[in-house]
Design a protein around this motif. Structure first.
Motif: not given
Lengths: 259, 342
Positions: B182-196
Motif C-alpha cells: 500500500a505504501i509503495g503505491k506512491t513511493r520508491t521502496v527498496m526492501l531486503s529479504t530472504h523470503d522469496l
C-alpha cells in the motif's frame, strides 16, 4: 562526512525534506535521554543511592557538628567524593546500550548530526545529575535552620559541583561510546575517573610535576569549590575536560563509518 | 530535469578488514519502483543499506538518494528517506505514541501537524490497538509496524526497509507486506529479504546479490523464465501397478527411468507420503516431455498419479545463482590469487 556543510542540492535532485535546527535536535534527544532514566529503575536507583551515600558521609562522622559551625563544606566534600562513582553510573548506557540494542542506528539515520546526538545525550545525562544534586539541597536548608548560612557560596558550590559532575559524565559518555557493554563502560569510566581523582594525592612522588598534576585533578578543583569559591581556573578546567571528552566521543562515533 | 533515479549506486564497495562485504555494486532504482533486494545471509544486503542511509561510509564508489550524495550531504539523504533497519530496534521503555512523537520531532514536523501525521501512519501501519502500550510489551510484529510507522512519519518519497518481515509469524508477515504494498503505491521502496514468497507478492523487480555482487536483476517471473529450465513433477503410485502390473520397487528405479526420458535432465525425489513416489525432473525448457513421461509410465505399468510441468521457481533461480555463483567465484578467486589468502 561533512555534515555541517549544507551543500547546494545537485541539479535534478528531489527537494530535501525538513530537518530540525541543531538546537532543536539536540534538545529533542536530550529530553528523550533524560526521560528514559525515569522510565527505567536506573534514574531512581542512581538518585536513591546518591542520597543515601551523601547522607552517610555527611552525618555518620557528624562532621558538620564537629566543625562546630554551620557549614556546607562537609556536604560538598561528600558530594565531590561521590561524583566519580555516580557519574559513570549515569553515563554508562548513553552509547553502550544503544549500540548493543541497535537503537543507535535508528537514531543516527534520522536527519541528525553526530554532534547533536552526542551533545543531546550528554545534556540528558547531565540533567539527571542535576536532579540528583538538587535532591541534596535539603541539607543546606536544614543547616540554615541551625544557624546563619551564607547562600552565595552555597549556590556557587552547587554550580561548581554540577560543572565538575558534568565533566565526569562526559568522561562516562566517551567511555560508553567505545563499548557495547554498559557494565564495562561503568567500571572503565570509574577507574579512569578515580585515577584522575587521586592525582593530587601523589605529589610527593612526583616532586616538580606536582602542580601540573594538581591542576589535572578534579578533586583539587572541588576543594576550592567546596569552600564556595568557584574561580575561572576551575571553570576552564572542567569545560576543557568536557570538550575533550565530547570531541573524543565524536571521533569514536565517527569511526563506525570507516570500520 | 528532475531525475527519475531515486536510488543509485555506482561501484559501491565496502571492505571490512580483508573481507569485501560489498563489491562494486551498481544499480539504479527509479521513481515508483518496489524493488526486492535478495541474497543469502552475509551477501552484503544490510551493508549496502547502511551505506545508502549514511550509517556507514563506502570504502569506494558513490551512492545517491533522490539525487543527493550520501557522502556530501548525508543530512539531505536522510531527510528524503525513511529507513527501517534490520530488527527495528526501538526504545523499549517508550510508549508507541511517545516514540512516534520523538521521531516526528527529529523530522522537524511542525507541532500543529504532528498529531495528524501520527494518526495517519498509525492507520497505515495498523497500530490502533497498540497505541497505549509501551514498545517493550509489543510483539515483534507490532514492533516492526512501529518501526515502519517511524519510517513513514515524514511521508518520505523513498523507503529503505531491511528485512521488514524477519522474525514475524506468517500472518504478521503477510500483513506487513500488505502495508508495504500500500505504501509503495506512491513511493520508491527498496526492501531486503530472504523470503522469496514475499518478493513475489510485493516486488515488481528483484536484485539478487551474492558475495557483495549483483548476480541478477529483473522481474521475478522474468528471472525465473530466463534460467531457461523447467521442472516436471511426477507422482507414481507406490502400492499398485497398472492393471495388475507391479508398482515400482524403489524410488531409485523411478528416478533412473525418468532421467532416461529427457536428455540432460536431472531427477530427484520430493518429500512425499508412503502412497506415491513423487519425483521432480528439471530439464531445458524448449520441449515438452510430458507425453514421454506418460508413455514411460504406461510402458512400465506404473500408475501415474500426478504429472505437471512448470517454470523453475524463483527459489530455484535464487539457489542456482547464489550457490552456483558461490562455487564459481570461489574457484575463480582461488585460481586468480591463491597467494593473496593468508
Amino acid at each position: 562526512m561533512s555534515e555541517t556543510a549544507e551543500a547546494v542540492a545537485p541539479a535534478g535532485a528531489i527537494p530535501r525534506g525538513s530537518t530540525g535546527t541543531p538546537f532543536n535536535n539536540t534538545m529533542t534527544i536530550a529530553k528523550r535521554e533524560f526521560a528514559s532514566y525515569f522510565s527505567s529503575p536506573l534514574g531512581y536507583i542512581v538518585i536513591g543511592m546518591f542520597l543515601l551515600l551523601v547522607g552517610f558521609l555527611v552525618f555518620y562522622p557528624f562532621a558538620f557538628l564537629v566543625i562546630g559551625k554551620t557549614s556546607v563544606q562537609p556536604l560538598f566534600n561528600a558530594i565531590s567524593w561521590l561524583l566519580p562513582l555516580i557519574s559513570p553510573a549515569i553515563a554508562m548506557r548513553t552509547f553502550a546500550e544503544e549500540s548493543r540494542t541497535g537503537t543507535l542506528e535508528m537514531l543516527i539515520t534520522q536527519p541528525v548530526r553526530d554532534g547533536e546526538v552526542i551533545l543531546g545525550k550528554f545534556l540528558g545525562a547531565a540533567g539527571l545529575l542535576g536532579v540528583a544534586l538538587a535532591t541534596t539541597f535539603i541539607y543546606p536548608m536544614v543547616i540554615s535552620k541551625m544557624g546563619e548560612l551564607d547562600w552565595g557560596p552555597v549556590l556557587g558550590g552547587y554550580l561548581g559541583l554540577l560543572l565538575g559532575g558534568a565533566a565526569y559524565v562526559s568522561l562516562g559518555v566517551m567511555v560508553s561510546s567505545h563499548t557495547k557493554d554498559q557494565i564495562t563502560a561503568f567500571f572503565l569510566a570509574f577507574i579512569v575517573g578515580a585515577v584522575f581523582f587521586l592525582l593530587d594525592k601523589a605529589p610527593i612522588m612526583f616532586g616538580g610535576a606536582a602542580s601540573v598534576l594538581e591542576y589535572l585533578c578534579p578533586d583539587y578543583h572541588f576543594k576550592s569549590i567546596a569552600r564556595g569559591v568557584l574561580d575561572l581556573r576551575n571553570v576552564i578546567y572542567f569545560v576543557s575536560v568536557i570538550s575533550v571528552c565530547l570531541l573524543a566521543t565524536a571521533r569514536s562515533l565517527g569511526s563506525r563509518r570507516w570500520n | 530535469m528532475a531525475t527519475d533515479v531515486m536510488i543509485e549506486a555506482r561501484d559501491l564497495t565496502k571492505i571490512y578488514g580483508t573481507q569485501r562485504a560489498v563489491d562494486k555494486l551498481n544499480f539504479e532504482i527509479r521513481r515508483g519502483e518496489i524493488v526486492g533486494f535478495l541474497g543469502p545471509n552475509g551477501a552484503g544486503k544490510s551493508t549496502t543499506m547502511k551505506i545508502l542511509t549514511c550509517f556507514i561510509a563506502p570504502t569506494e564508489g558513490t551512492a545517491k538518494i533522490g539525487g543527493h550524495d550520501v557522502f556530501n550531504d548525508p543530512l539531505a539523504v536522510r531527510s528524503v528517506l525513511g529507513y527501517l533497519p534490520q530488527r527495528a530496534a526501538l526504545y523499549p521503555e517508550m510508549g508507541v505514541v511517545e516514540y512516534l512523537e520523538f521521531a516526528a520531532e527529529l523530522r522537524a514536523i511542525p507541532k500543529s501537524e504532528r498529531r495528524e501525521r501520527i494518526k495517519k501512519v498509525v492507520k497505515i501501519c495498523g497500530l490502533e490497538e497498540a497505541l497505549r502500550k509501551e514498545i517493550g510489551q509489543l510483539s515483534y510484529g507490532y514492533r516492526q509496524r512501529v518501526g515502519l510507522a517511524q519510517a513513514l512519519i515524514h511521508d518520505p518519497p523513498i523507503l529503505i526497509l531491511d528485512e521488514p518481515t524477519a522474525d514475524l509469524d506468517p500472518n504478521e508477515s503477510a500483513e506487513v507486506i500488505e502495508y508495504i504494498k500500500a505504501i509503495g503505491k506512491t513511493r520508491t521502496v527498496m526492501l531486503s529479504t530472504h523470503d522469496l514468497s514475499e518478493v513475489k507478492a510485493s516486488c515488481a523487480r528483484v536484485l539478487i546479490v551474492n558475495r557483495g555482487k549483483i548476480v541478477a536483476d529483473g522481474a521475478p517471473d522474468e528471472l525465473a523464465a530466463k534460467s531457461g529450465r523447467v521442472r516436471y513433477v511426477i507422482g507414481i503410485d507406490e502400492k499398485q501397478g497398472l492393471k495388475g502390473a507391479k508398482a515400482p520397487e524403489s524410488v531409485g528405479e523411478v528416478l533412473k527411468a525418468l532421467e532416461g526420458v529427457v536428455k540432460g535432465g536431472t531427477a530427484k525425489e520430493l518429500t512425499s507420503d508412503d502412497k506415491a513416489h513423487v519425483v521432480e525432473v528439471t530439464a531445458a525448457g524448449g520441449d515438452d516431455h510430458r507425453r514421454e513421461f506418460f508413455q514411460l509410465a504406461v510402458d512400465k505399468g506404473w500408475n501415474l498419479l500426478e504429472l505437471r510441468r512448470e517454470a523453475l521457481q524463483l527459489e530455484e533461480v535464487f539457489r542456482q545463482l547464489t550457490v552456483g555463483a558461490d562455487a564459481k567465484s570461489a574457484d575463480k578467486s582461488e585460481s586468480k590469487k591463491s597467494t593473496a589468502k593468508e
